[in-house]
Scaffold this motif. Structure first.
Motif, PDB file in Angstrom:
ATOM      1  N   VAL A   1      32.551  52.259  33.377  1.00 44.45           N
ATOM      2  CA  VAL A   1      31.725  51.192  33.947  1.00 44.45           C
ATOM      3  C   VAL A   1      30.634  50.846  32.958  1.00 44.45           C
ATOM      4  CG1 VAL A   1      30.264  50.505  35.887  1.00 44.45           C
ATOM      5  CG2 VAL A   1      32.160  52.096  36.262  1.00 44.45           C
ATOM      6  N   LEU A   2      30.442  49.573  32.731  1.00 36.36           N
ATOM      7  CA  LEU A   2      29.358  49.078  31.888  1.00 36.36           C
ATOM      8  C   LEU A   2      28.467  48.183  32.730  1.00 36.36           C
ATOM      9  CD1 LEU A   2      31.442  48.174  28.716  1.00 36.36           C
ATOM     10  CD2 LEU A   2      29.996  50.183  29.040  1.00 36.36           C
ATOM     11  N   VAL A   3      27.165  48.309  32.547  1.00 45.12           N
ATOM     12  CA  VAL A   3      26.209  47.586  33.382  1.00 45.12           C
ATOM     13  C   VAL A   3      25.194  46.855  32.513  1.00 45.12           C
ATOM     14  CG1 VAL A   3      24.399  47.803  35.130  1.00 45.12           C
ATOM     15  CG2 VAL A   3      26.451  49.236  35.271  1.00 45.12           C
ATOM     16  N   SER A   4      24.942  45.598  32.818  1.00 41.37           N
ATOM     17  CA  SER A   4      23.840  44.849  32.228  1.00 41.37           C
ATOM     18  C   SER A   4      22.797  44.633  33.308  1.00 41.37           C
ATOM     19  CB  SER A   4      24.309  43.496  31.686  1.00 41.37           C
ATOM     20  OG  SER A   4      23.190  42.690  31.327  1.00 41.37           O
ATOM     21  N   GLU A   5      21.682  45.341  33.200  1.00 37.68           N
ATOM     22  CA  GLU A   5      20.620  45.162  34.183  1.00 37.68           C
ATOM     23  C   GLU A   5      20.001  43.780  34.057  1.00 37.68           C
ATOM     24  OE1 GLU A   5      17.971  48.409  33.598  1.00 37.68           O
ATOM     25  OE2 GLU A   5      19.373  49.903  34.408  1.00 37.68           O
ATOM     26  N   GLU A   6      19.955  43.261  32.841  1.00 39.87           N
ATOM     27  CA  GLU A   6      19.369  41.941  32.614  1.00 39.87           C
ATOM     28  C   GLU A   6      20.151  40.840  33.330  1.00 39.87           C
ATOM     29  OE1 GLU A   6      18.549  38.787  28.951  1.00 39.87           O
ATOM     30  OE2 GLU A   6      19.454  40.743  28.551  1.00 39.87           O
ATOM     31  N   LEU A   7      21.476  40.921  33.262  1.00 40.39           N
ATOM     32  CA  LEU A   7      22.322  39.878  33.836  1.00 40.39           C
ATOM     33  C   LEU A   7      22.876  40.248  35.208  1.00 40.39           C
ATOM     34  CD1 LEU A   7      24.324  38.761  30.673  1.00 40.39           C
ATOM     35  CD2 LEU A   7      22.357  37.641  31.730  1.00 40.39           C
ATOM     36  N   TYR A   8      22.496  41.421  35.723  1.00 41.97           N
ATOM     37  CA  TYR A   8      23.016  41.887  37.011  1.00 41.97           C
ATOM     38  C   TYR A   8      24.544  41.870  37.009  1.00 41.97           C
ATOM     39  CZ  TYR A   8      18.184  40.963  38.320  1.00 41.97           C
ATOM     40  OH  TYR A   8      16.816  40.945  38.346  1.00 41.97           O
ATOM     41  N   ALA A   9      25.108  42.376  35.929  1.00 40.22           N
ATOM     42  CA  ALA A   9      26.560  42.355  35.763  1.00 40.22           C
ATOM     43  C   ALA A   9      27.113  43.764  35.722  1.00 40.22           C
ATOM     44  CB  ALA A   9      26.935  41.613  34.480  1.00 40.22           C
ATOM     45  N   THR A  10      28.233  43.963  36.421  1.00 42.71           N
ATOM     46  CA  THR A  10      28.950  45.227  36.404  1.00 42.71           C
ATOM     47  C   THR A  10      30.379  44.962  35.947  1.00 42.71           C
ATOM     48  OG1 THR A  10      27.623  46.135  38.216  1.00 42.71           O
ATOM     49  CG2 THR A  10      29.742  47.190  37.784  1.00 42.71           C
ATOM     50  N   VAL A  11      30.786  45.611  34.875  1.00 40.38           N
ATOM     51  CA  VAL A  11      32.113  45.411  34.299  1.00 40.38           C
ATOM     52  C   VAL A  11      32.889  46.712  34.338  1.00 40.38           C
ATOM     53  CG1 VAL A  11      33.371  44.923  32.158  1.00 40.38           C
ATOM     54  CG2 VAL A  11      31.433  43.486  32.825  1.00 40.38           C
ATOM     55  N   LEU A  12      34.122  46.655  34.843  1.00 37.54           N
ATOM     56  CA  LEU A  12      35.043  47.787  34.849  1.00 37.54           C
ATOM     57  C   LEU A  12      36.004  47.638  33.680  1.00 37.54           C
ATOM     58  CD1 LEU A  12      35.158  50.023  37.113  1.00 37.54           C
ATOM     59  CD2 LEU A  12      33.941  47.939  37.755  1.00 37.54           C
ATOM     60  N   VAL A  13      36.129  48.679  32.887  1.00 31.48           N
ATOM     61  CA  VAL A  13      37.080  48.702  31.781  1.00 31.48           C
ATOM     62  C   VAL A  13      38.133  49.758  32.092  1.00 31.48           C
ATOM     63  CG1 VAL A  13      37.420  49.058  29.304  1.00 31.48           C
ATOM     64  CG2 VAL A  13      35.270  48.057  30.140  1.00 31.48           C
TER      65      VAL A  13
ATOM     66  N   VAL B   1      32.990  27.408  38.082  1.00 31.87           N
ATOM     67  CA  VAL B   1      32.005  27.320  37.000  1.00 31.87           C
ATOM     68  C   VAL B   1      31.780  28.706  36.407  1.00 31.87           C
ATOM     69  CG1 VAL B   1      29.628  26.738  36.411  1.00 31.87           C
ATOM     70  CG2 VAL B   1      30.872  25.343  38.090  1.00 31.87           C
ATOM     71  N   PRO B   2      31.977  28.886  35.096  1.00 34.30           N
ATOM     72  CA  PRO B   2      31.732  30.212  34.502  1.00 34.30           C
ATOM     73  C   PRO B   2      30.268  30.606  34.645  1.00 34.30           C
ATOM     74  CG  PRO B   2      32.034  28.553  32.784  1.00 34.30           C
ATOM     75  CD  PRO B   2      32.387  27.897  34.088  1.00 34.30           C
ATOM     76  N   ARG B   3      30.022  31.853  35.080  1.00 38.18           N
ATOM     77  CA  ARG B   3      28.670  32.346  35.311  1.00 38.18           C
ATOM     78  C   ARG B   3      28.092  32.944  34.041  1.00 38.18           C
ATOM     79  NH1 ARG B   3      30.667  29.796  39.655  1.00 38.18           N
ATOM     80  NH2 ARG B   3      30.077  30.703  41.662  1.00 38.18           N
ATOM     81  N   ARG B   4      26.782  32.825  33.918  1.00 38.37           N
ATOM     82  CA  ARG B   4      26.129  33.396  32.736  1.00 38.37           C
ATOM     83  C   ARG B   4      26.329  34.908  32.682  1.00 38.37           C
ATOM     84  NH1 ARG B   4      20.718  35.258  31.441  1.00 38.37           N
ATOM     85  NH2 ARG B   4      20.448  35.211  29.186  1.00 38.37           N
ATOM     86  N   ARG B   5      26.344  35.589  33.838  1.00 36.21           N
ATOM     87  CA  ARG B   5      26.508  37.047  33.814  1.00 36.21           C
ATOM     88  C   ARG B   5      27.834  37.463  33.188  1.00 36.21           C
ATOM     89  NH1 ARG B   5      27.063  35.856  39.360  1.00 36.21           N
ATOM     90  NH2 ARG B   5      29.213  36.068  40.100  1.00 36.21           N
ATOM     91  N   THR B   6      28.819  36.572  33.236  1.00 32.16           N
ATOM     92  CA  THR B   6      30.134  36.902  32.715  1.00 32.16           C
ATOM     93  C   THR B   6      30.151  36.896  31.186  1.00 32.16           C
ATOM     94  OG1 THR B   6      31.069  35.932  34.723  1.00 32.16           O
ATOM     95  CG2 THR B   6      32.606  36.367  32.943  1.00 32.16           C
ATOM     96  N   GLU B   7      29.096  36.394  30.560  1.00 33.86           N
ATOM     97  CA  GLU B   7      28.967  36.536  29.115  1.00 33.86           C
ATOM     98  C   GLU B   7      28.957  38.018  28.722  1.00 33.86           C
ATOM     99  OE1 GLU B   7      25.538  34.407  27.824  1.00 33.86           O
ATOM    100  OE2 GLU B   7      26.417  32.435  28.221  1.00 33.86           O
ATOM    101  N   PHE B   8      28.454  38.851  29.623  1.00 29.55           N
ATOM    102  CA  PHE B   8      28.433  40.292  29.361  1.00 29.55           C
ATOM    103  C   PHE B   8      29.851  40.832  29.260  1.00 29.55           C
ATOM    104  CE2 PHE B   8      28.168  44.711  31.057  1.00 29.55           C
ATOM    105  CZ  PHE B   8      27.403  45.270  30.045  1.00 29.55           C
ATOM    106  N   LEU B   9      30.736  40.386  30.139  1.00 29.82           N
ATOM    107  CA  LEU B   9      32.127  40.819  30.088  1.00 29.82           C
ATOM    108  C   LEU B   9      32.761  40.417  28.761  1.00 29.82           C
ATOM    109  CD1 LEU B   9      34.758  40.605  32.904  1.00 29.82           C
ATOM    110  CD2 LEU B   9      35.305  39.731  30.654  1.00 29.82           C
TER     111      LEU B   9
END
Length: 285
Positions: free
Chosen positions: A244-256, A76-84
């Motif tokens: 590294v990009l971080v969304s504190e709202e979505l608790y998401a950490t993205v590596l580019v 199931v796609p997670r809402r936090r992955t909308e940040f990615l």
């Protein structure tokens, strides 16, 4: 617990609360909207109360403002992955060539293709159930392949990929049993288990990504906050410029990880992978 055929919305809420559903009110409304009859409602609520993920009960997931089919046994796609996806859309050139590895339902690739006016979309997954589901979601927007990571992709894509999404599993093997039952029982383990430190699949993707990325193209992956420093080194060791990009709202950490473009390979990027808190244009209030 089965719901009486004539159950009201409030009775459905009570049944879901008893089953431990945190968002019982919202889920009850969705189940009532989905049911074509009282008998179907009773069945849907019974399945949800038994622990089946809501998205598998409904047959769809809401992601990045769209509904995507999600079949039983598909991640199931997670809402936090909308940040990615939002960060990938910000990086994508016009008419981008997009590849969605470990695509699951195909939601990420389709959402990015729509947001970036992609010229080509290619997606792949090792799970046959995911591939069938992704083909329904992708439709005529692109191509979906079955196989392990890059193996099924056409060789003609090498050196042409502008945006490489890789929603790889990153849960350490020892932590998989700590996941909520919805994920642990009903989603494929291959979509969750990232090996000893959770980064085994990321290492494989990063090592091969430079062969597929166009000059200046970017690989985007998720990781946990505690994996950040190691993940940065994984990306750097592959010859890509990490940030590294971080969304504190979505608790998401993205590596580019961005492929070099001549001598300007690091322009606009942090060569040390320092974290940046970035806006999330797709977040919903």
């Amino acid at each position: 617990m089965p719901v009486h055929p004539l159950s009201s919305l409030s009775a459905t809420v009570v049944a879901l609360r008893r089953a431990g559903c945190v968002f019982a009110e919202d889920e009850a409304r969705l189940l009532h909207e989905a049911a074509a009859s009282a008998a179907e409602l009773s069945l849907l609520v019974e399945r949800r109360a038994a622990g089946l993920p809501l998205e598998h009960v409904l047959g769809w997931a809401d992601f990045h403002g769209r509904r995507f089919a999600v079949d039983a046994g598909v991640f199931v796609p997670r809402r936090r992955t909308e940040f990615l996806v939002a960060q990938a859309a910000a990086l994508a050139p016009r008419r981008a060539v997009v590849v969605d590895l470990c695509c699951g339902s195909g939601a990420l690739g389709v959402a990015l293709a729509a947001a970036s006016d992609a010229a080509e979309l290619h997606a792949c997954d090792v799970e046959p159930a995911a591939v069938r589901c992704a083909r329904r979601n992708v439709g005529d927007l692109g191509y979906v392949y079955e196989g392990d990571l890059f193996a099924p992709l056409p060789a003609a894509l090498r050196g042409r990929v502008d945006v490489l999404l890789a929603n790889v599993p990153y849960v350490p093997t020892g932590d998989v049993e700590l996941l909520p039952a919805e994920a642990r029982i009903h989603e494929p383990r291959v979509a969750l288990d990232g090996g000893g430190d959770g980064l085994d699949v990321m290492r494989r993707v990063a090592a091969e990504a430079p062969r597929w990325l166009a000059p200046g193209g970017s690989l985007l992956v998720e990781a946990s906050e505690r994996q950040r420093d190691t993940a940065v080194e994984v990306v750097r060791a592959a010859g890509l410029s990490p940030r590294v990009l971080v969304s504190e709202e979505l608790y998401a950490t993205v590596l580019v990880g961005t492929a070099p473009v001549g001598a300007a390979e690091h322009l606009g990027f942090s060569p040390w992978g320092d974290p940046v808190t970035a806006p999330n244009p797709s977040a919903q209030d």
